[in-house]
Write an enzyme that holds these catalytic residues in place. Structure first.
Site: not given
Length: 435
Positions: A327, A341-343, A374
């Site tokens: 972000e 993976a984060y998104h 996250r």
């Protein structure tokens, strides 16, 4: 590897908390600090007679946890008998200081450390001398001030072997231990020349020149790889990632300084500008040397961590890659297992980890809090020794966990050590999340 001690650079050291008379001219007729003879400083500063005063060069430094950089200036101090005009009374020796940007910052209660340095440990500029007939004595003093209870105070006390102190000077134990890399970095930031001669220096210099040519600095990745390979027989990155990381960093630091010396000496011989005497060109070159030192150590730190994580088979990406952001376009230094993976909203958040990497923290640790919303808790790996309890408590309140190589843990209080992770423990956490 480095095996020098603070006693290799310092003859004597003492510290105290400043009294009102020490720090505030309005409460005293002089800018002077008394009590040093009780800490043995008369042995190093001498015994001026009734008609004498001794003057020494001094580097004065004020370090605050809230400042990005310390305030540093070169000055002079006078060592004299404040009773020299009273013939029937015994001597009382005091250290007189002059107004400077540093002494303008000090106040009652501040931590004060004074060290008598060995010859050539601190090359100082000549500055204006008040015309009172005093000659400069050989040697120089290091005078460091910091707010009481600050990280800087604790680091200085560990570095110079100081235990609990009060308003009376306490002498340090200069052979308390070898200089950890973070403490070496702190000393170098204060301007101390840490170039203890070593019989192996010529051999290493020859190897560096044969490998890199001696014309310019290679890319950090190539230099770091050379440093790792040069001590591969003495490290075990799988069994001891903490010790290995510190050995890699120390070896690279030593080799970098050897190679830098060759390049800088060549440039000094060549001169600066068309006629060799261009002052602006010299200043620009000097600044480039300092900036390269600062930026290189951070890049080397990330590179060595990258190598360790790969050797341990971890899935991760570095934030410096194209498009590797979270972000607000933030770039965490390391993301586990990947930015993709984060998104991915379907990827379990509990299997995501992020790691910030900063050789020193100051207030820069707060940058990590805005990265990767996250992920909680967040992790930060650093080489900084003895961050204050106030700061580590604040980090914990923001769910930021510190990852610190094992050898540096001893610089923290037992209460703080209960919260620290070492690199081995962090790697185990990542592996557990990636099963």
């Amino acid at each position: 590897m480095f095996d020098d001690r603070i006693s290799d650079y310092t003859e004597g050291v003492a510290a105290k908390y400043l009294s009102a008379v020490d720090a505030e001219p309005g409460k005293s007729n002089q800018h002077e600090i008394g009590g040093l003879p009780a800490a043995g400083f008369r042995e190093w500063l001498g015994t001026p007679g009734k008609q004498e005063v001794y003057r020494f060069r001094a580097r004065q430094i004020y370090i605050s946890d809230d400042d990005d950089e310390p305030v540093i200036c070169d000055s002079h101090v006078t060592w004299y008998d404040c009773r020299r005009r009273v013939l029937h009374r015994g001597p009382e020796y005091r250290l007189y200081y002059y107004d400077s940007p540093v002494t303008a910052r000090i106040s009652e209660g501040d931590f004060f450390l004074v060290a008598k340095l060995r010859e050539d440990a601190l090359p100082l500029q000549d500055v204006f001398l008040p015309l009172d007939g005093a000659d400069l004595k050989p040697g120089s003093l290091l005078m460091v001030f910091a707010p009481a209870g600050s990280a800087a105070e604790r680091q200085l006390r560990i570095l110079f072997g100081l235990g609990e102190i009060g308003e009376r000077f306490k002498a340090g134990e200069l052979d308390a231990g070898s200089l950890l890399l973070p403490l070496r970095m702190m000393l170098e930031a204060l301007g101390i020349e840490l170039n203890k001669p070593d019989h192996s220096d010529d051999e290493w210099t020859e190897r560096l020149l044969d490998t890199f040519g001696g014309k310019a600095f290679p890319a950090t990745a190539a230099f770091s790889a050379f440093a790792r390979d040069s001590i591969a027989d003495h490290t075990n990155p799988l069994a001891d990632p903490d010790g290995t990381l510190m050995e890699w960093m120390e070896q690279e630091e030593k080799l970098f300084r050897l190679y830098e010396r060759q390049l800088v000496q060549a440039q000094l011989r060549a001169g600066f500008g068309e006629h060799g005497d261009d002052v602006d060109a010299f200043i620009n070159y000097s600044l480039s040397v300092q900036n390269r030192r600062k930026s290189r150590v951070g890049h080397a730190f990330e590179g060595h961590l990258d190598t360790l994580f790969r050797l341990h088979g971890l899935q991760f990406q570095q934030g410096r890659g194209k498009g590797n952001v979270t972000e607000n376009n933030a770039r965490p230094d390391f993301m586990f297992p990947s930015f993709a993976a984060y998104h991915d909203p379907t990827f379990p958040a509990e299997q995501l980890l992020m790691l910030g990497a900063k050789t020193t923290c100051k207030d820069r640790w707060r940058q990590v809090l805005s990265e990767a919303g996250r992920i909680m808790p967040k992790h930060l790996v650093t080489l900084e020794a003895s961050i204050s309890e106030a700061q580590t408590d604040e980090m914990a309140s923001h769910q930021l966990r510190l990852v610190i190589p094992t050898s540096i843990h001893t610089t923290y209080t037992l209460r703080q050590q209960d919260r620290l992770l070492d690199l081995q423990e962090f790697i185990h956490e990542v592996k557990a999340a990636q099963v």
